[in-house]
Write an enzyme that holds these catalytic residues in place. Structure first.
Site, PDB file in Angstrom:
ATOM      1  N   ASP A 284      -5.219   0.387   9.584  1.00  0.00           N
ATOM      2  CA  ASP A 284      -4.271  -0.288   8.700  1.00  0.00           C
ATOM      3  C   ASP A 284      -3.429  -1.321   9.455  1.00  0.00           C
ATOM      4  O   ASP A 284      -3.012  -1.089  10.600  1.00  0.00           O
ATOM      5  CB  ASP A 284      -3.325   0.738   8.054  1.00  0.00           C
ATOM      6  CG  ASP A 284      -4.027   1.572   6.983  1.00  0.00           C
ATOM      7  OD1 ASP A 284      -5.013   1.088   6.394  1.00  0.00           O
ATOM      8  OD2 ASP A 284      -3.581   2.710   6.741  1.00  0.00           O
TER       9      ASP A 284
ATOM     10  N   ARG B 198       0.536   6.258  -0.367  1.00  0.00           N
ATOM     11  CA  ARG B 198       0.543   6.235   1.097  1.00  0.00           C
ATOM     12  C   ARG B 198       1.906   5.807   1.611  1.00  0.00           C
ATOM     13  O   ARG B 198       2.514   4.875   1.079  1.00  0.00           O
ATOM     14  CB  ARG B 198      -0.514   5.239   1.604  1.00  0.00           C
ATOM     15  CG  ARG B 198      -0.671   5.246   3.114  1.00  0.00           C
ATOM     16  CD  ARG B 198      -1.641   4.182   3.577  1.00  0.00           C
ATOM     17  NE  ARG B 198      -1.011   2.864   3.574  1.00  0.00           N
ATOM     18  CZ  ARG B 198      -1.690   1.722   3.646  1.00  0.00           C
ATOM     19  NH1 ARG B 198      -3.007   1.713   3.695  1.00  0.00           N
ATOM     20  NH2 ARG B 198      -1.051   0.566   3.642  1.00  0.00           N
TER      21      ARG B 198
HETATM   22 FE   LIG Z   1      -6.449   1.746   4.956  1.00  0.00          FE
END
Ligand SMILES: [Fe+2]
Length: 313
Positions: A141, A304
């Site tokens: 990420d 998230r």
């Molecule tokens: Fe991701």
């Protein structure tokens, strides 16, 4: 009758051939922790391994409660040793999820993704299964940031009847197994990371320009050192790494294609099948992940929370 079996010499790993597609056969080095790392028993949690070097289910913890320092220390040690932890049936509220993640540091906001209950909660709502998706490519990420996330805490709120798994890959194992000549080429090399290849298609030009000024392309080492374990890890990914600095475009493309392929090696992976309320907590410095997009027309809703990281070295 006694059957004599001749000892078969193992091929020298470092001399394995380097095919263009990045895959080679043979023995792989699968070290879960760095050399010299002292493994101690866990006293406050039960840990059930899900993969050879990556992935463990943690039992006996309620993530909705603040963690005692000794428990937090054990969970952090487990995160470093297993890279992604799974907690079944937690059913956290968004606030509880943020509070849990916040025990690892400052939370990250991500203006590129849909906001949940607050700025630091990202909501992935694949309501009909036809919403455009971009998580089914191997990536870490936000590596387009100067300080990519330390880690992330993901909870599934709605799960399709089958499918929608997430996979993670251990990028220390990926580095360990690179042939010597590849390591020599990339040790000390730097690469450019940019959000444009992964995200540009989702934004009209008038929204893209201001985001580009907030997130200009950045350089990171191709091999980063884990700040807590000291381990060397491959740190380029398909979503955001655009080129190796100082290298001809064609050579850079060829080498990156090869390096990207390392996340695809099954021996470095773990795959998690979700139930509603399950939580995964991954070390974004040491892993890449892939959200399997195989559940249309069913929905999948996840939230998230990401923890801000440091500058890779
Ligand atoms: Fe991701």
């Amino acid at each position: 009758m006694t059957v004599q079996t001749a000892a078969v010499p193992l091929p020298a790993l470092r001399e394995a051939r380097v095919p263009e597609d990045g895959m080679y056969e043979g023995v792989r080095v699968l070290r879960r922790v760095p050399g010299g790392w002292e493994e101690r028993p866990y006293e406050r949690i039960e840990l059930v391994p899900q993969g050879r070097t990556i992935g463990a289910e943690v039992r006996g913890v309620d993530l909705s409660c603040p963690l005692e320092p000794a428990l937090r220390e054990e969970l952090n040690r487990a995160l470093l040793e297993w890279k992604v932890l799974f907690f079944r049936g937690q059913h956290l509220t968004s606030v509880q999820q943020r509070d849990f993640a916040g025990q690892w540091g400052e939370l990250e906001t991500n203006p590129l993704l849909a906001r949940g209950a607050s700025d630091d909660v990202v909501r992935f709502d694949k309501g009909s299964g036809t919403t455009p998706t971009f998580e089914n490519v191997w990536h870490a990420d936000v590596t387009f940031r100067e300080r990519p996330a330390l880690g992330a805490v993901l909870q599934l709120r709605e799960v399709p009847p089958v499918g929608g798994d997430t996979m993670w890959a251990d990028m220390a194992a990926a580095y360990d197994n690179l042939p010597r000549e590849v390591k020599e080429r990339i040790d000390g090399a730097r690469a450019v990371h940019d959000f444009i290849p992964g995200f540009a298609r989702f934004y009209p030009p008038e929204r893209l320009a201001p985001l580009q000024s907030v997130f200009p392309p950045v350089e990171h080492p191709v091999v980063r050192t884990h700040p807590e374990t000291g381990r060397r890890m491959l740190f380029v990914n398909t979503s955001f790494t655009t080129r190796i600095s100082g290298m001809e475009r064609e050579d850079s493309d060829r080498l990156l294609r090869y390096l990207f392929q390392q996340a695809h090696v099954p021996e470095y992976q773990v795959r998690f099948r979700w139930q509603p309320g399950d939580v995964a907590f991954w070390d974004n410095r040491a892993t890449q992940h892939y959200a399997v997009n195989d559940y249309a027309p069913h929905g999948r809703v996840a939230e998230r929370v990401a923890i801000a990281g440091d500058r890779p070295f």
